[in-house]
Design a protein around this motif. Structure first.
Motif, PDB file in Angstrom:
ATOM      1  N   TYR A 180       1.003  -1.169  -0.044  1.00 54.85           N
ATOM      2  CA  TYR A 180       0.086   0.108  -0.031  1.00 54.85           C
ATOM      3  C   TYR A 180       0.938   1.397   0.084  1.00 54.85           C
ATOM      4  CZ  TYR A 180      -2.901   3.538   2.226  1.00 54.85           C
ATOM      5  OH  TYR A 180      -3.663   4.922   2.478  1.00 54.85           O
ATOM      6  N   ALA A 206      -2.819  -3.712   1.546  1.00 55.45           N
ATOM      7  CA  ALA A 206      -4.253  -3.158   1.553  1.00 55.45           C
ATOM      8  C   ALA A 206      -4.641  -2.663   0.090  1.00 55.45           C
ATOM      9  CB  ALA A 206      -4.155  -1.919   2.605  1.00 55.45           C
ATOM     10  N   ARG A 211      -7.380   2.118   1.312  1.00 49.47           N
ATOM     11  CA  ARG A 211      -6.898   1.240   2.356  1.00 49.47           C
ATOM     12  C   ARG A 211      -8.012   0.152   2.824  1.00 49.47           C
ATOM     13  NH1 ARG A 211      -2.237   2.874   6.857  1.00 49.47           N
ATOM     14  NH2 ARG A 211      -1.294   0.821   6.765  1.00 49.47           N
ATOM     15  N   HIS A 212      -8.795  -0.096   1.709  1.00 41.84           N
ATOM     16  CA  HIS A 212      -9.627  -1.121   2.284  1.00 41.84           C
ATOM     17  C   HIS A 212      -9.117  -2.538   2.001  1.00 41.84           C
ATOM     18  CE1 HIS A 212     -12.282   2.009   3.572  1.00 41.84           C
ATOM     19  NE2 HIS A 212     -12.834   2.344   2.414  1.00 41.84           N
ATOM     20  N   GLU A 213     -10.106  -3.430   1.840  1.00 41.44           N
ATOM     21  CA  GLU A 213      -9.601  -4.873   1.407  1.00 41.44           C
ATOM     22  C   GLU A 213      -9.046  -4.800   0.093  1.00 41.44           C
ATOM     23  OE1 GLU A 213     -13.502  -5.415   3.903  1.00 41.44           O
ATOM     24  OE2 GLU A 213     -12.550  -3.838   2.581  1.00 41.44           O
ATOM     25  N   CYS A 239      -2.331  -8.376   6.856  1.00 36.63           N
ATOM     26  CA  CYS A 239      -3.508  -7.690   6.176  1.00 36.63           C
ATOM     27  C   CYS A 239      -3.747  -6.375   6.940  1.00 36.63           C
ATOM     28  CB  CYS A 239      -4.734  -8.699   6.359  1.00 36.63           C
ATOM     29  SG  CYS A 239      -4.349 -10.190   5.450  1.00 36.63           S
ATOM     30  N   TYR A 241      -5.436  -3.347   6.683  1.00 35.45           N
ATOM     31  CA  TYR A 241      -6.280  -2.779   5.977  1.00 35.45           C
ATOM     32  C   TYR A 241      -7.437  -2.408   6.747  1.00 35.45           C
ATOM     33  CZ  TYR A 241      -8.992  -6.893   4.967  1.00 35.45           C
ATOM     34  OH  TYR A 241      -9.711  -8.248   5.220  1.00 35.45           O
TER      35      TYR A 241
END
Length: 262
Positions: A180, A206, A211-213, A239, A241
């Protein structure tokens, strides 16, 4: 097959922190990470890990006064004794939880600071911390963080981080490569991964830019996961995120990899 660690600072926030371990295990994760454990007794965290069969993949050294806006002290001249104490504090938690990776945050560049002095401080502190960690079989990590989310952070680019690792010269110091942050600052992730993988000790993911799934946005995560396998990466993928609408509800991306977790 990639091995994923749920980041309990960002994921499962619908639960109290100590209840997030059970939630992650129910969803098929076999490892967890988080930013900071120090608000909770190490024995309580160790008990949750043992009860739910989880591996502690990573956490950060104490980063200074987080609530006041500090984001690490490893590169800050005049804070060397505090940094050394933070290493010992983190090692206490690493012993209790079985964690074998610790992240040392560099810190924000003070206004008017001499960047050469900050780098020299960072290198000296990392050398000390890496040697202390090596005594306990622990890998120390540094992470480039993007300037949009954390303006003024000392370390922002992959090559900068790998150059510092080379200067420190300790074999258990590695780079925490968060795709990310890397995408925001530099892009070209696949080629950077090919170039630097030998010096990478942990990967984080992310979706970009929200910065979501990792199932939408700019990055082709299935391709990158397959590339990690091709290159022989055997560490964890953290993970890190912020779920859109509840953590468990957003794990469709994880299902193809769930049965291969160990």
């Amino acid at each position: 097959m990639p091995q994923f660690a749920a980041n309990l600072t960002m994921m499962y926030t619908e639960h109290d922190f100590l209840d997030r371990f059970a939630a992650a295990a129910r969803d098929g994760f076999r490892a967890v990470e988080y930013l900071l454990p120090y608000d909770y007794p190490a024995a309580d965290i160790a008990a949750r890990l043992a009860t739910h069969g989880l591996t502690q993949a990573l956490f950060n050294l104490p980063p200074g006064d987080w609530a006041a806006g500090e984001r690490g002290i490893a590169a800050l001249p005049g804070r060397e004794e505090e940094f050394a104490a933070s290493v010992e504090r983190a090692l206490e938690y690493a012993h209790a939880t079985g964690c074998r990776r610790l992240h040392a945050m560099a810190g924000l560049v003070p206004q008017g600071a001499n960047l050469t002095a900050l780098r020299a401080t960072f290198v000296a502190n990392l050398r000390h911390a890496a040697r202390r960690c090596a005594e306990h079989g622990i890998t120390l990590l540094i992470e480039p963080i993007n300037q949009r989310d954390m303006p003024g952070y000392f370390l922002s680019h992959q090559q900068q981080a790998h150059d510092i690792v080379a200067e420190v010269g300790e074999p258990n110091l590695k780079v925490q490569m968060d795709w990310y942050h890397c995408q925001i600052m530099e892009g070209d992730i696949a080629m950077r991964l090919r170039r630097h993988l030998a010096g990478v000790g942990h990967v984080q993911i992310a979706g970009v830019p929200e910065r979501h799934e990792p199932d939408s946005g700019e990055l082709n995560y299935p391709y990158l996961f397959a590339l990690l396998d091709e290159l022989g990466y055997d560490g964890y993928i953290g993970c890190e995120y912020r779920p859109r609408n509840g953590t468990s509800a957003g794990l469709a991306w994880f299902q193809p990899y769930k049965e291969a977790q160990r």
